[in-house]
Design a protein around this motif. Structure first.
Motif: not given
Length: 308
Positions: A177-186, A197-207, A223-229
């Motif tokens: 919930e905190a990451i998705a809005p910032q990702w949209a801005l980025d 974009l919350v479902p997209n972020v959840v999919a990355n984090i859980t899979e 305060i910083a993050w990186l995901c694997i798609y």
């Protein structure tokens, strides 16, 4: 089918496409790292769940191999296709392969936002064939998703120590919930409230493994993050203001790359899409030895009118 520009007035020989057993990542040459990595993610259970990813491989009568990975979204619409095309294939063979993958059924079930991962010797020809097949209702969105493509180095990175006062750890579903809005801005959306974009972020984090950096005073808020798609790329990198200039982004890039290499092998090279306006991320990847790829190696985004 699109008429092959290879024709010179003579009759073009009929090319038969035979569906064969789907390729494995070990069978993909290393010069096709995106497709190779994507298959490895599927094989190791790092791609989407619930049977929404399929692979199909064809051999032409000339002996050339073609393959495609197709993703379906939650509505069972075709949301993405990755193409693997033999560099020695003729244009007629490419046409016949595109007819197999972009069948009338698949085109009728395309999602409103459709992504293509493409690396091909005849890039422009393949792109033109895709555009002609999916029709006038789809247009490539150059402005919003214009990017550079980087490939990871073949060496294993030396992990860095997290600065005092910070903690490196896994991202959890509650962080989405905190990451998705910032990702949209980025990535350039101006109306963040209109983009979920919350479902997209959840999919990355859980899979797949995704990582954040937290402060010792608040170990529950990244305060910083990186995901694997799902296809083997890294993305969504963000470091909040007030925590920049401390090497946190570099720590995340190296850690994610090491995790990918440990699971999928050094021959499966991760990739990253960096939007052209994002000089900070581009410079970070360059400094870490990531290689900028040529223009015939790109993610393409198509959307219908009105799709944000």
């Amino acid at each position: 089918a699109v008429v092959s520009t290879q024709s010179t007035g003579c009759q073009v020989p009929f090319i038969m496409m035979e569906k064969i057993a789907a390729l494995k990542s070990s069978e993909i040459p290393e010069k096709f790292p995106i497709f190779k990595m994507h298959l490895s993610f599927i094989e190791k259970g790092w791609s989407e769940k619930d049977g929404n990813v399929t692979t199909a491989t064809y051999r032409s009568s000339a002996g050339h191999i073609f393959s495609a990975i197709t993703h379906l979204n939650e509505k069972k619409e075709v949301s993405r296709t990755d193409f693997h095309i033999d560099d020695e294939a003729s244009l007629k063979e490419i046409d016949d392969f595109l007819d197999e993958i972009l069948s009338d059924y698949n085109i009728a079930n395309l999602a409103r936002l459709y992504q293509v991962n493409l690396q091909a010797r005849y890039f422009d020809y393949v792109l033109e064939g895709i555009v002609q097949r999916i029709g006038p209702n789809y247009a490539e969105n150059h402005d919003l998703f214009d990017h550079y493509m980087f490939i990871a180095p073949t060496s294993k990175p030396e992990e860095l120590t997290v600065p005092q006062g910070y903690i490196l750890g896994p991202l959890l579903e509650d962080h989405a919930e905190a990451i998705a809005p910032q990702w949209a801005l980025d990535i350039g959306f101006t109306d963040v409230k209109g983009v979920n974009l919350v479902p997209n972020v959840v999919a990355n984090i859980t899979e797949r493994p995704c990582f954040g950096i937290f402060t010792e005073s608040d170990p529950n808020t990244p305060i910083a993050w990186l995901c694997i798609y799902s296809a083997g790329s890294i993305g969504m990198l963000h470091v909040k203001e007030g925590h920049r200039g401390k090497g946190l982004g570099r720590i995340l890039v190296r850690h994610c790359l090491k995790v990918i290499q440990d699971t999928h092998g050094m021959e499966c090279r991760s990739h990253a899409c960096c939007q052209k306006f994002n000089a900070a991320s581009r410079n970070l990847l360059f400094s870490e030895g990531w290689e900028l790829q040529p223009v015939n190696y790109k993610k393409l985004y198509f959307r219908t009118p009105g799709q944000s």
